[in-house]
Write an enzyme that holds these catalytic residues in place. Structure first.
Site, PDB file in Angstrom:
ATOM      1  N   GLY A  48     -15.081 -63.010  29.899  1.00  0.00           N
ATOM      2  CA  GLY A  48     -13.769 -62.515  30.308  1.00  0.00           C
ATOM      3  C   GLY A  48     -12.746 -63.578  30.664  1.00  0.00           C
ATOM      4  O   GLY A  48     -11.551 -63.376  30.473  1.00  0.00           O
ATOM      5  N   ASP A 103     -12.257 -64.251  35.557  1.00  0.00           N
ATOM      6  CA  ASP A 103     -11.185 -63.330  35.176  1.00  0.00           C
ATOM      7  C   ASP A 103     -10.856 -62.389  36.334  1.00  0.00           C
ATOM      8  O   ASP A 103      -9.697 -62.182  36.667  1.00  0.00           O
ATOM      9  CB  ASP A 103     -11.573 -62.521  33.922  1.00  0.00           C
ATOM     10  CG  ASP A 103     -12.953 -61.872  34.013  1.00  0.00           C
ATOM     11  OD1 ASP A 103     -13.661 -62.066  35.027  1.00  0.00           O
ATOM     12  OD2 ASP A 103     -13.325 -61.161  33.066  1.00  0.00           O
ATOM     13  N   ASP A 106     -14.542 -58.258  41.556  1.00  0.00           N
ATOM     14  CA  ASP A 106     -14.614 -56.817  41.805  1.00  0.00           C
ATOM     15  C   ASP A 106     -15.486 -56.625  43.050  1.00  0.00           C
ATOM     16  O   ASP A 106     -15.006 -56.814  44.170  1.00  0.00           O
ATOM     17  CB  ASP A 106     -15.199 -56.223  40.510  1.00  0.00           C
ATOM     18  CG  ASP A 106     -15.282 -54.729  40.453  1.00  0.00           C
ATOM     19  OD1 ASP A 106     -14.268 -54.065  40.641  1.00  0.00           O
ATOM     20  OD2 ASP A 106     -16.371 -54.213  40.174  1.00  0.00           O
ATOM     21  N   LYS A 134      -9.897 -57.303  43.130  1.00  0.00           N
ATOM     22  CA  LYS A 134      -9.816 -55.908  43.585  1.00  0.00           C
ATOM     23  C   LYS A 134     -10.319 -55.824  45.024  1.00  0.00           C
ATOM     24  O   LYS A 134     -11.527 -55.638  45.242  1.00  0.00           O
ATOM     25  CB  LYS A 134     -10.721 -55.021  42.718  1.00  0.00           C
ATOM     26  CG  LYS A 134     -10.311 -54.856  41.276  1.00  0.00           C
ATOM     27  CD  LYS A 134     -11.301 -53.905  40.588  1.00  0.00           C
ATOM     28  CE  LYS A 134     -11.078 -53.805  39.114  1.00  0.00           C
ATOM     29  NZ  LYS A 134     -12.206 -53.129  38.419  1.00  0.00           N
ATOM     30  N   ARG A 168     -10.104 -57.642  24.328  1.00  0.00           N
ATOM     31  CA  ARG A 168      -9.949 -59.012  24.863  1.00  0.00           C
ATOM     32  C   ARG A 168      -8.721 -59.716  24.299  1.00  0.00           C
ATOM     33  O   ARG A 168      -8.156 -60.597  24.917  1.00  0.00           O
ATOM     34  CB  ARG A 168     -11.175 -59.878  24.522  1.00  0.00           C
ATOM     35  CG  ARG A 168     -12.458 -59.411  25.185  1.00  0.00           C
ATOM     36  CD  ARG A 168     -13.525 -60.494  25.061  1.00  0.00           C
ATOM     37  NE  ARG A 168     -14.862 -59.987  25.335  1.00  0.00           N
ATOM     38  CZ  ARG A 168     -15.381 -59.826  26.546  1.00  0.00           C
ATOM     39  NH1 ARG A 168     -14.675 -60.128  27.615  1.00  0.00           N
ATOM     40  NH2 ARG A 168     -16.606 -59.375  26.697  1.00  0.00           N
TER      41      ARG A 168
HETATM   42  P1  5GP Z   1     -18.311 -58.315  40.327  1.00  0.00           P
HETATM   43  O1  5GP Z   1     -19.656 -59.004  40.298  1.00  0.00           O
HETATM   44  O2  5GP Z   1     -17.291 -58.999  41.209  1.00  0.00           O
HETATM   45  O3  5GP Z   1     -18.465 -56.854  40.678  1.00  0.00           O
HETATM   46  O4  5GP Z   1     -17.771 -58.234  38.866  1.00  0.00           O
HETATM   47  C1  5GP Z   1     -17.423 -59.309  38.193  1.00  0.00           C
HETATM   48  C2  5GP Z   1     -17.343 -59.108  36.696  1.00  0.00           C
HETATM   49  O5  5GP Z   1     -17.282 -57.723  36.284  1.00  0.00           O
HETATM   50  C3  5GP Z   1     -16.047 -59.693  36.232  1.00  0.00           C
HETATM   51  O6  5GP Z   1     -16.184 -61.054  35.992  1.00  0.00           O
HETATM   52  C4  5GP Z   1     -15.756 -58.920  34.979  1.00  0.00           C
HETATM   53  O7  5GP Z   1     -16.405 -59.537  33.903  1.00  0.00           O
HETATM   54  C5  5GP Z   1     -16.338 -57.567  35.253  1.00  0.00           C
HETATM   55  N1  5GP Z   1     -15.273 -56.637  35.717  1.00  0.00           N
HETATM   56  C6  5GP Z   1     -14.960 -56.279  36.991  1.00  0.00           C
HETATM   57  N2  5GP Z   1     -13.933 -55.407  37.021  1.00  0.00           N
HETATM   58  C7  5GP Z   1     -13.560 -55.232  35.737  1.00  0.00           C
HETATM   59  C8  5GP Z   1     -12.520 -54.454  35.108  1.00  0.00           C
HETATM   60  O8  5GP Z   1     -11.728 -53.730  35.716  1.00  0.00           O
HETATM   61  N3  5GP Z   1     -12.446 -54.554  33.747  1.00  0.00           N
HETATM   62  C9  5GP Z   1     -13.292 -55.323  33.002  1.00  0.00           C
HETATM   63  N4  5GP Z   1     -13.116 -55.329  31.694  1.00  0.00           N
HETATM   64  N5  5GP Z   1     -14.278 -56.062  33.556  1.00  0.00           N
HETATM   65  C10 5GP Z   1     -14.397 -56.015  34.909  1.00  0.00           C
HETATM   66 MG    MG Z   2     -15.907 -62.233  34.494  1.00  0.00          MG
END
Ligand code: 5GP
Ligand code: MG
Length: 183
Positions: A48, A103, A106, A134, A168
């Site tokens: 991403g 990128d 979350d 987020k 993408r």
């Molecule tokens: P985390 O481990 O913080 O929950 O998630 C991280 C990864 O989940 C990010 O690097 C990304 O690749 C993916 N991700 C999180 N939110 C989104 C979103 O809204 N859209 C997309 N396409 N990928 C997301």
């Molecule tokens: Mg990512």
């Protein structure tokens, strides 16, 4: 283009390429100011972050090195909370300042794992630069050093981010339109 259709879902325009560019430039200026003369390693989290990394690292004015890891935690539009390492780190990080380039943060699970791993490998300091954050989904406590834009807890695509492999290449960022199940 104010909406796009990818697989079975529709997305509406959320952040324009101009808004993204401004956020990227602000992060780049802060990195230049804070990391002057520090020769960081930019560790890019694929897939991403590839566009964000290209645009932000291109603006870095000092010496730096760049390397990549490939992680996956999402399945469709949902986070799995399990982070898979698809391509590992192949650079020595001992005693180095590492800037992880993401990128989007979350839940924070991916970055929490990554940060601990880098410290375990002897990195002197780990900083995090993410284009998007987020806060409503964040479950961890670590500090995020550089944030481009804070967004609500909606699934987004574009500028490097995908929905099951598609989207993408979109220059703008789109958010999912929640489907109503009422008939
Ligand atoms: P985390 O481990 O913080 O929950 O998630 C991280 C990864 O989940 C990010 O690097 C990304 O690749 C993916 N991700 C999180 N939110 C989104 C979103 O809204 N859209 C997309 N396409 N990928 C997301
Ligand atoms: Mg990512």
């Amino acid at each position: 283009m104010s909406t796009v259709r990818l697989h079975d879902k529709t997305f509406t325009l959320y952040l324009t390429k101009q808004q993204i560019e401004e956020a990227v430039n602000t992060v780049a200026q802060r990195l230049n100011k804070d990391l002057k003369g520090k020769k960081p390693i930019f560790l890019v989290v694929l897939n991403g972050a590839f566009l964000f990394a290209a645009d932000v690292i291109r603006q870095f004015e000092g010496d730096c090195e760049v390397c990549f890891v490939k992680l996956s935690s999402y399945s469709g539009t949902l986070t799995t909370t399990h982070v898979r390492e698809i391509m590992g780190l192949d650079m020595e990080v001992k005693n180095r300042l590492v800037v992880v380039v993401e990128d989007i943060i979350d839940t924070g699970i991916t970055m929490d794992n990554m940060q601990k791993k880098l410290i375990g490998l002897g990195a002197r300091e780990v900083k995090i630069a993410t284009l998007l954050f987020k806060p409503g989904a964040f479950r961890k406590k670590f500090k995020i050093d550089y944030i481009g834009i804070e967004i609500p807890n909606d699934f987004i695509v574009g500028y490097g981010l995908d929905y099951d492999g598609l989207g993408r290449n979109l220059p703008d960022i789109y958010k999912i339109i929640k489907e109503s199940h009422a008939q």
